[in-house]
Design an enzyme around this catalytic site. Structure first.
Site, PDB file in Angstrom:
ATOM      1  N   ARG A  34      73.701  31.395  68.053  1.00  8.04           N
ATOM      2  CA  ARG A  34      72.307  30.949  68.182  1.00  8.04           C
ATOM      3  C   ARG A  34      71.980  29.890  67.140  1.00  8.04           C
ATOM      4  O   ARG A  34      71.252  28.938  67.412  1.00  8.04           O
ATOM      5  CB  ARG A  34      71.351  32.130  67.972  1.00  8.04           C
ATOM      6  CG  ARG A  34      71.171  32.982  69.197  1.00  8.04           C
ATOM      7  CD  ARG A  34      70.034  33.982  69.004  1.00  8.04           C
ATOM      8  NE  ARG A  34      70.125  35.034  69.997  1.00  8.04           N
ATOM      9  CZ  ARG A  34      69.712  34.935  71.261  1.00  8.04           C
ATOM     10  NH1 ARG A  34      69.143  33.830  71.688  1.00  8.04           N
ATOM     11  NH2 ARG A  34      69.856  35.927  72.102  1.00  8.04           N
TER      12      ARG A  34
ATOM     13  N   HIS B   4      53.043  33.198  77.192  1.00  7.06           N
ATOM     14  CA  HIS B   4      53.679  34.453  77.558  1.00  7.06           C
ATOM     15  C   HIS B   4      52.830  35.122  78.639  1.00  7.06           C
ATOM     16  O   HIS B   4      51.615  35.268  78.470  1.00  7.06           O
ATOM     17  CB  HIS B   4      53.794  35.368  76.333  1.00  7.06           C
ATOM     18  CG  HIS B   4      54.462  36.666  76.655  1.00  7.06           C
ATOM     19  ND1 HIS B   4      55.827  36.766  76.860  1.00  7.06           N
ATOM     20  CD2 HIS B   4      53.963  37.907  76.865  1.00  7.06           C
ATOM     21  CE1 HIS B   4      56.128  38.021  77.168  1.00  7.06           C
ATOM     22  NE2 HIS B   4      55.014  38.728  77.185  1.00  7.06           N
TER      23      HIS B   4
ATOM     24  N   THR C 269      55.883  32.735  65.816  1.00  3.73           N
ATOM     25  CA  THR C 269      56.364  33.176  64.510  1.00  3.73           C
ATOM     26  C   THR C 269      57.737  33.811  64.734  1.00  3.73           C
ATOM     27  O   THR C 269      58.226  33.855  65.875  1.00  3.73           O
ATOM     28  CB  THR C 269      55.399  34.197  63.880  1.00  3.73           C
ATOM     29  OG1 THR C 269      55.289  35.312  64.776  1.00  3.73           O
ATOM     30  CG2 THR C 269      54.034  33.591  63.641  1.00  3.73           C
TER      31      THR C 269
HETATM   32  C1  GRF Z   1      55.957  31.385  83.191  1.00  2.00           C
HETATM   33  O1  GRF Z   1      55.436  32.540  83.765  1.00  2.00           O
HETATM   34  C2  GRF Z   1      56.031  31.547  81.705  1.00  2.00           C
HETATM   35  O2  GRF Z   1      54.914  32.182  81.172  1.00  2.00           O
HETATM   36  C3  GRF Z   1      57.250  32.424  81.651  1.00  2.00           C
HETATM   37  O3  GRF Z   1      58.158  31.830  82.522  1.00  2.00           O
HETATM   38  C4  GRF Z   1      57.433  31.211  83.557  1.00  2.00           C
HETATM   39  C5  GRF Z   1      57.852  29.773  83.565  1.00  2.00           C
HETATM   40  O4  GRF Z   1      57.412  29.071  84.662  1.00  2.00           O
HETATM   41  N1  GRF Z   1      57.663  32.886  80.416  1.00  2.00           N
HETATM   42  P1  GRF Z   1      57.556  27.475  84.713  1.00  2.00           P
HETATM   43  O5  GRF Z   1      58.989  27.118  84.333  1.00  2.00           O
HETATM   44  O6  GRF Z   1      56.549  26.887  83.773  1.00  2.00           O
HETATM   45  O7  GRF Z   1      57.297  27.135  86.141  1.00  2.00           O
END
Ligand code: GRF
Length: 193
Positions: free
Chosen positions: A69, A113, A145
Site C-alpha cells: 500500500r 460515503h 482522517t
Molecule cells: C458511490 O455510492 C460512493 O458513495 C461509493 O461508491 C459509489 C461510487 O459511484 N463509495 P460513482 O463511481 O461515483 O458512480
C-alpha cells in the site's frame, strides 16, 4: 487557480456530477477553482472516458502494480502532487489510503460515503441499513482522517428506506442524493477556504 484532483475507481457518476456543477456554477470565476485531473487505480474505470470527453487530464496508477500500500500511495501521491492540488476529492475511490498519504493532504482531502456516518462505515452500507431496520439512510461527505470513514462531517443528506427496498433500489435513491450533495459540499469548502 485552485486545482481539484478527483480520484475514482469505477463509473465516476459523482465525479461527473462535480465536473458538471463546476461548469454550470462557474467555479473558475467564483472560486478560482478547476477540475485539474481525474486519477484512477483501475484502467477500466468508466469515469476515465467521461473525464477525457470533458477535456480533463486523466491518469491511471494501477494498485496491482505495487507490492505494498505504501508503494502504491507513494506513486499515487506523485501523480496527484503534479497538479499541486488545493483539494483532493475521493469519489468512489475504493482503496484504503495509508496514514502517510492521508496526513500529507490533511485538511484538503474529502470523501463521500453512502451512509449516515457514524453509522455503517465500510462496505455494503445499503444492505446493512436494511438489515438493521433503518427507516432512513443517506450519504455523508467528510474530511478524510487516518480512521476509515471517519473525520469531520461536511454535509449529509437523508433518504427514506422503503418497505420493499433492496440494496440496489436504496443505493440508487442514495446515489441521486450523492450527485446533489457532493458538488454542493465542495462549493461550500471552496467558498470557505
Ligand atoms: C458511490 O455510492 C460512493 O458513495 C461509493 O461508491 C459509489 C461510487 O459511484 N463509495 P460513482 O463511481 O461515483 O458512480
Amino acid at each position: 487557480m485552485k486545482n481539484i484532483v478527483i480520484l475514482i475507481s469505477g463509473g465516476g457518476s459523482n465525479m461527473e456530477a462535480i465536473v458538471r456543477a463546476a461548469g454550470r456554477d462557474r467555479w473558475a470565476e467564483r472560486f478560482g477553482a478547476r477540475i485539474a485531473a481525474v486519477v484512477s487505480n483501475k484502467a477500466e474505470a468508466g469515469g476515465l472516458a467521461i473525464a477525457r470527453a470533458q477535456g480533463i487530464d486523466t491518469a491511471v496508477v494501477p494498485h496491482k502494480d505495487f507490492a505494498t500500500r505504501e508503494d502504491f500511495d507513494e506513486a499515487l501521491a506523485k501523480v496527484v502532487d503534479g497538479y499541486a492540488p488545493a483539494l483532493v476529492v475521493l469519489a468512489g475511490f475504493m482503496r484504503i489510503l495509508t496514514p502517510g498519504f492521508v496526513n500529507s493532504y490533511a485538511g484538503r482531502l474529502v470523501n463521500i460515503h453512502p451512509s449516515l456516518l457514524p453509522a455503517f462505515p465500510g462496505l455494503n452500507t445499503h444492505q446493512r441499513a436494511i438489515d438493521a431496520g433503518c427507516k432512513v439512510a443517506g450519504v455523508t461527505v467528510h474530511q478524510v482522517t487516518t480512521e476509515l470513514d471517519h473525520g469531520p462531517i461536511l454535509a449529509q443528506a437523508a433518504v427514506p428506506v422503503l418497505p420493499d427496498d433492496t440494496a440496489d433500489t436504496l443505493a440508487a435513491r442514495v446515489l441521486s442524493q450523492e450527485h446533489l450533495l457532493y458538488p454542493r459540499a465542495i462549493a461550500q469548502w471552496l467558498s470557505d477556504t
